[in-house]
Structures are given as structure tokens and as C-alpha cells.
Design an enzyme around this catalytic site. Sequence first.
Site, mmCIF file in Angstrom:
data_model
loop_
_atom_site.group_PDB
_atom_site.id
_atom_site.type_symbol
_atom_site.label_atom_id
_atom_site.label_comp_id
_atom_site.label_asym_id
_atom_site.label_seq_id
_atom_site.Cartn_x
_atom_site.Cartn_y
_atom_site.Cartn_z
ATOM 1 N N GLY A 127 -5.164 3.644 -7.750
ATOM 2 C CA GLY A 127 -5.382 3.897 -9.177
ATOM 3 C C GLY A 127 -4.609 5.071 -9.731
ATOM 4 O O GLY A 127 -4.765 5.422 -10.906
ATOM 5 N N ASP A 149 0.826 -1.207 0.000
ATOM 6 C CA ASP A 149 0.000 0.000 0.000
ATOM 7 C C ASP A 149 0.868 1.269 0.000
ATOM 8 O O ASP A 149 1.659 1.498 0.913
ATOM 9 C CB ASP A 149 -0.880 -0.068 1.268
ATOM 10 C CG ASP A 149 -1.948 0.994 1.300
ATOM 11 O OD1 ASP A 149 -1.905 1.908 0.474
ATOM 12 O OD2 ASP A 149 -2.820 0.900 2.178
ATOM 13 N N ASP A 165 -10.391 4.380 -1.242
ATOM 14 C CA ASP A 165 -11.016 3.393 -0.366
ATOM 15 C C ASP A 165 -12.542 3.393 -0.460
ATOM 16 O O ASP A 165 -13.178 4.448 -0.476
ATOM 17 C CB ASP A 165 -10.649 3.693 1.096
ATOM 18 C CG ASP A 165 -9.178 3.442 1.348
ATOM 19 O OD1 ASP A 165 -8.409 3.282 0.383
ATOM 20 O OD2 ASP A 165 -8.794 3.409 2.532
HETATM 21 C C1 GLA Z 1 -5.321 2.383 2.814
HETATM 22 C C2 GLA Z 1 -5.893 1.248 1.954
HETATM 23 C C3 GLA Z 1 -6.960 0.508 2.747
HETATM 24 C C4 GLA Z 1 -6.345 -0.042 4.023
HETATM 25 C C5 GLA Z 1 -5.714 1.089 4.827
HETATM 26 C C6 GLA Z 1 -4.908 0.571 6.014
HETATM 27 O O1 GLA Z 1 -6.251 3.375 3.079
HETATM 28 O O2 GLA Z 1 -6.420 1.742 0.755
HETATM 29 O O3 GLA Z 1 -7.508 -0.540 1.976
HETATM 30 O O4 GLA Z 1 -5.391 -1.013 3.697
HETATM 31 O O5 GLA Z 1 -4.816 1.862 4.025
HETATM 32 O O6 GLA Z 1 -4.238 1.574 6.697
#
Ligand code: GLA
Length: 400
Positions: A205, A155, A226
Site C-alpha cells: 500500500g 512483491d 502482511d
Molecule cells: C511479503 C508479502 C507476503 C509474502 C512474503 C513472502 O512479506 O507481503 O504476502 O508473499 O513476502 O516472502
Amino acid sequence: MINMTQYHLCALILMGVVLAGSHVPAAQAQSAQLAATPPMGWNSWNHFAGKVTDSDVRSAADAMVASGMRDAGYVYVNVDDTWEGERDAQGNIQSNSRFPNMKALADYVHSKGLKFGIYSSPGPKTCAGYEGSYGHEEQDAKTYAGWGVDFLKYDLCGLRPIIRLYDPQQDPKKSSAMMREAYAKMRDALIKTGRPIVYSICQYGVDSVWEWGEEVGGNLWRTTDDISDSYRSMALIGFSQAGLERYAKPGHWNDPDMLEVGNGGMSADQYRTQMSLWAILAAPLLAGNDLSKMDETTKSILMNREVIAVDQDKLGIQGFRLSPPQIWVRPLADGAKAVALFNFVTDDVPQPITLRFKDLGFSGPVHARDLWAHKDLGILHDSYTVIPPMGGVVMLRLWK
Ligand code: GLA
């Protein structure tokens, strides 16, 4: 002139380059096999977020088996952010006190016939401020492989400050190159472990990841920000996927984020919309609810095998929007077509929708089955008109 020793040295180096070069595509082909159809499983974030514990994950694994989800195709049990602890003196990542023993947890998940997933960031910190993999990529990949990890969600968040540091002018080309490099670095580290690990790219994205996600080893890549447990969020994300279909194929999938089914913020009809749309989109199906507390409606949505079969269709062609905004179609391996007809919650009164079979490329009568009513509709001629519920869906399978 080079002497023989130098000659041999050059030949050895060259051989090494060729071998390393051939090793990577072979490993990537193997990794594509891992996600021949969109990965299915569960992830801790949507429900447990930063409070997740070892025992929540064990309960999820237990429930995945007891509820029948495993047998319906859900296999990954993925721990998201906030499992991370400090590094030890040698720099090895350790889990925090909520996860006393990651290897034992992975073993437990495996003992149930399931696979184990984990989360990290290419930055020094994760999105939730825990320890990331920056500067420890190979070491972390090795640790994960040692624990028995089968899936890594990687991430971006925490790398952003580093990118800003090295690229203060914020030149989009330079930032993008740094981001891609960071993802490729972990791809190589995962390959080097020799353990097959599904690689899930999460950077929301940016910079059209669907155009280069495969190149940096991604088996799936998030296409949006998200999701949250509301119809608005789910519909905005789901219906905005039109046009991305040409980037998905077996081994490499667009990921419009995890399921919210069962989390309580939407009606059953709206959750059916998410499940149907995700299946048409060949999206990963990662449940995000508390599996140990599912009512019968939630189970019937997550375990609708006819809809799952659409998602997991072997042809691996992502569906597309046939006519804006409501009709979506996905071609299936046996020549049938899956069709989803949606009504939005913004429609004051649910609207009738007419599907004309010639628009699907069918001439003459077709066989039809309703995948939520689990009912054959017999042989239909020319067209079919339905009124899907508000915010809901009618999903069909049509064949000659
Ligand atoms: C980001 C990701 C989420 C999750 C959080 C965790 O926002 O997009 O899906 O994994 O981090 O901190």
C-alpha cells in the site's frame, strides 16, 4: 526534405507506435476481464511459508476439489515465495529442489479445472531472499507463460535496496517513479507473452497504490502490510479499509491480504468476521490455510455461498462503513444491500447494534435474510437490533 525511403520508414515507425499503443489498452481490457470479480483461490504463504513443496501444492489442489471449494468459486492455486532456484547459463529461472517441475505442477493444477499462480519480485531477490526478476522481466514472464501460469504476485521487497542505490537522497517522487516503472515493466512483459495472467501487485500500500495500481496493470493491489493469524492483525487491516472503496471496480481490486480462516489463531466468530468484512470490501478471497486438513467449521466459513455471493457481486462496488465503527454496507447488483454488523473483542460486553433501514436508503418495510444463520427474517419495519458475538458479526441481506 526527406526522400521516399525515409518517408516510408517514418510511416512504418509511426504505424508501429500507434499499433503498440493500441495493443496495450486492448490487452489491459482483456486482463481486466480476467478479474471481473475479485479473484478467489488459495495461496501457500500464510500456512506453509518457506517450507512449501510441490506435494503441498498438489494436495491443496486436490482438497480444493474434494472439499467443494472449487465449485464454490475458488480457482487459483498460488505458490508464494520460496519456489525459486538458480538461473541457468542463459539466465532462465528454474525452480528449486522442492519443486522438481513447475510445468508438470501447473499441468496437474489445470487438470483439476483450477488455475495456477506464482510469485516473484521486481528486485534481484524476493522477500525471502530467493531469486527475483530484476533485469529478467521479459524472460521470466515468458517462462511463466510457458509453464502455464495464470496469476503472478509481484512483491516489492527486493527492489527497495535498488531504489536506495539509485536514489540515495530518498526523494519520494523519484522512488515512487522507480517503483511504478518496475511494476509497469512486468505488466508489459506479461502482455507480451500473449497469455492472460492476473497481475497482483504487492507493495503493502505504499505511496497510495490504489491511486495508480490500475495504471501499471494491477488487477489487485495489496493495501496494507502482511496479515497474521490474530484478531488484532485482521481487525486492524480490515477495519482500516474505510475510504478505499472508490478505487475498486471490476478488473481492479483493493487487496487487504489473504484469509487466515482455519489457521487456528482466531475463534470461529472472528474468522466469520474476516470472511464477512472481506466480502463487504469486495476483497480477493485467497484462503491461506492447509486445505487438506479442514474441520467442518472452517469449511462452513470458507464455503458460505451466501457470503461468497456478496464478495462476487457483479456490480463490483466495494462496500463502505456506514457508521463508525460497526456497520458496513455493500450495494448489490439486484438492488439489495449486504450489511455487516460487528462487535469488537475490545468491547467488554457485546453491544447491541441497531440498523435503521432509512440509513440504507430504504423507505418502508424490507425483506431480510441472515447470511450466517442461513435464515429468512421475514419482513422488517424501520430497524433491526442485534447483539453480534464478541469479535463476531451478523451479516444480512436486505431488499425491498
Ligand atoms: C511479503 C508479502 C507476503 C509474502 C512474503 C513472502 O512479506 O507481503 O504476502 O508473499 O513476502 O516472502
